[in-house]
Scaffold this motif. Structure first.
Motif, mmCIF file in Angstrom:
data_model
loop_
_atom_site.group_PDB
_atom_site.id
_atom_site.type_symbol
_atom_site.label_atom_id
_atom_site.label_comp_id
_atom_site.label_asym_id
_atom_site.label_seq_id
_atom_site.Cartn_x
_atom_site.Cartn_y
_atom_site.Cartn_z
ATOM 1 N N THR A 283 -0.372 3.968 -4.807
ATOM 2 C CA THR A 283 0.566 2.473 -4.659
ATOM 3 C C THR A 283 -0.278 1.401 -5.185
ATOM 4 N N ALA A 284 -1.522 1.142 -4.861
ATOM 5 C CA ALA A 284 -2.190 -0.119 -5.401
ATOM 6 C C ALA A 284 -2.082 0.102 -6.844
ATOM 7 N N GLY A 285 -2.136 1.142 -7.609
ATOM 8 C CA GLY A 285 -2.275 1.073 -9.051
ATOM 9 C C GLY A 285 -0.944 0.771 -9.614
ATOM 10 N N ALA A 286 0.273 1.286 -8.840
ATOM 11 C CA ALA A 286 1.390 0.906 -9.326
ATOM 12 C C ALA A 286 1.850 -0.435 -9.110
ATOM 13 N N LEU A 287 1.508 -0.918 -7.994
ATOM 14 C CA LEU A 287 1.655 -2.461 -8.051
ATOM 15 C C LEU A 287 1.153 -3.430 -8.802
ATOM 16 N N LEU A 288 -0.415 -2.955 -8.976
ATOM 17 C CA LEU A 288 -1.074 -3.877 -9.806
ATOM 18 C C LEU A 288 -0.611 -3.627 -11.382
ATOM 19 N N ALA A 289 -0.033 -2.579 -11.670
ATOM 20 C CA ALA A 289 0.413 -2.250 -12.979
ATOM 21 C C ALA A 289 1.632 -3.282 -13.304
ATOM 22 N N ALA A 290 2.349 -3.256 -12.289
ATOM 23 C CA ALA A 290 3.597 -3.984 -12.279
ATOM 24 C C ALA A 290 3.232 -5.603 -12.230
ATOM 25 N N CYS A 291 2.101 -6.062 -11.730
ATOM 26 C CA CYS A 291 1.773 -7.211 -11.843
ATOM 27 C C CYS A 291 1.330 -7.572 -13.115
ATOM 28 N N ARG A 292 0.819 -6.869 -13.852
ATOM 29 C CA ARG A 292 0.046 -7.129 -15.114
ATOM 30 C C ARG A 292 1.654 -7.208 -16.108
ATOM 31 N N ARG A 293 2.462 -6.306 -15.992
ATOM 32 C CA ARG A 293 3.585 -6.443 -16.756
ATOM 33 C C ARG A 293 4.306 -7.742 -16.573
ATOM 34 N N MET A 294 4.176 -8.491 -15.623
ATOM 35 C CA MET A 294 4.961 -9.749 -15.394
ATOM 36 C C MET A 294 4.281 -10.901 -16.081
#
Length: 294
Positions: A283-294
């Motif tokens: 979960t943490a990895g997916a959320l951080l990856a999404a933040c990086r894409r923003m």
């Protein structure tokens, strides 16, 4: 937990009547927002987080008690805000079964429930919803994540999203396109419970008026981050549209309406996950990856 506070909670719960029978002890749970929940008999006594605006909380509780909001929220055990010995505002609620990630999630029912909320008449006593303020608090928490490699990224993203939220509201108001509805303000699965056989909403802390798209932000953002299946998001969105929810157009691409709330929800969830040091690395990895894409 101090013994005198535990005694006070049990005494307060006993005053609530048969809905909250006496108990020999209480069970305490801390929430991510900083509130504390005491489970006593059939009651949940909530000591609200430090900094809670008591006047706004009283207005929200009164609105739930006196308006059509009573048809979509689990009703409180008391329609007044009490004060704990430490001065914390206190509300009381019946204990109900709450959804979580391991439950079978009724996404269509959730979509219809949110649409019902957003179509209710706006109570004139309600303040603005608290979703943007939650984003601001997440930004402050991100600034305190010392030693985290992605701290700077999260802080910069939070600052940008907060600017966008304020600017979007100004633009919509100037263009007289500002959709004003009753908004939960902190919608996620933990805010849905069973009451008298129906799905109802919980937690009035951020209840208010504003753009209803903010209540779709969490499921939309988690879908975009790969944490919610396509079929589940579709069931929620389709049911919301079928029930004439006003947050998105009836047909076509919903994303222009919910893009900002979705990105904000991902940022808030990422900061919470990292600050609580949870073990769910996926979960943490997916959320951080999404933040990086923003």
């Amino acid at each position: 937990m101090e013994r005198h506070l535990d005694d006070w909670v049990m005494s307060y719960a006993a005053e609530l009547g048969p809905a909250a029978p006496r108990a020999a002890a209480s069970r305490w749970v801390a929430t991510p927002s900083g509130a504390r929940l005491a489970f006593v008999g059939g009651a949940v006594v909530k000591l609200h987080r430090a900094g809670t605006d008591r006047g706004a909380l009283e207005a929200r509780l009164t609105a739930v008690a006196r308006s059509a909001l009573a048809t979509v929220f689990v009703p409180p055990l008391s329609h007044r805000v009490a004060a704990a010995p430490d001065g914390s505002p206190v509300t009381a609620w019946p204990e109900v079964a709450v959804l979580d990630a391991d439950s079978e999630i009724p996404w269509a029912e959730i979509g219809r429930l949110l649409a019902r909320l957003h179509r209710l008449p706006v109570d004139p006593g309600l303040p603005d919803h608290g979703a943007v303020e939650r984003l601001r608090r997440a930004l402050e928490r991100a600034r305190g994540l010392a030693g985290l490699a992605d701290r700077t990224l999260l802080v910069q993203l939070g600052e940008r999203l907060l600017r966008e939220a304020h600017e979007e509201r100004r633009v919509r108001e100037r263009a007289q396109r500002h959709t004003t509805s009753v908004v939960h303000g902190d919608f996620h699965l933990g805010q849905v419970g069973q009451w008298d056989g129906d799905w109802r909403l919980l937690d009035v802390d951020d209840l208010g008026v504003g753009d209803p798209a903010w209540d779709l932000g969490r499921p939309a953002g988690f879908w975009a981050a790969g944490l919610l299946a396509d079929a589940d998001w579709a069931r929620c969105l389709d049911a919301y549209r079928d029930a004439h929810g006003p947050a998105v157009p009836a047909t076509g691409d919903p994303w222009p309406a919910i893009d900002l709330p979705a990105r904000a929800a991902v940022l808030v969830a990422a900061v919470r996950t990292l600050s609580r040091e949870l073990d769910n690395e996926d979960t943490a990895g997916a959320l951080l990856a999404a933040c990086r894409r923003m």
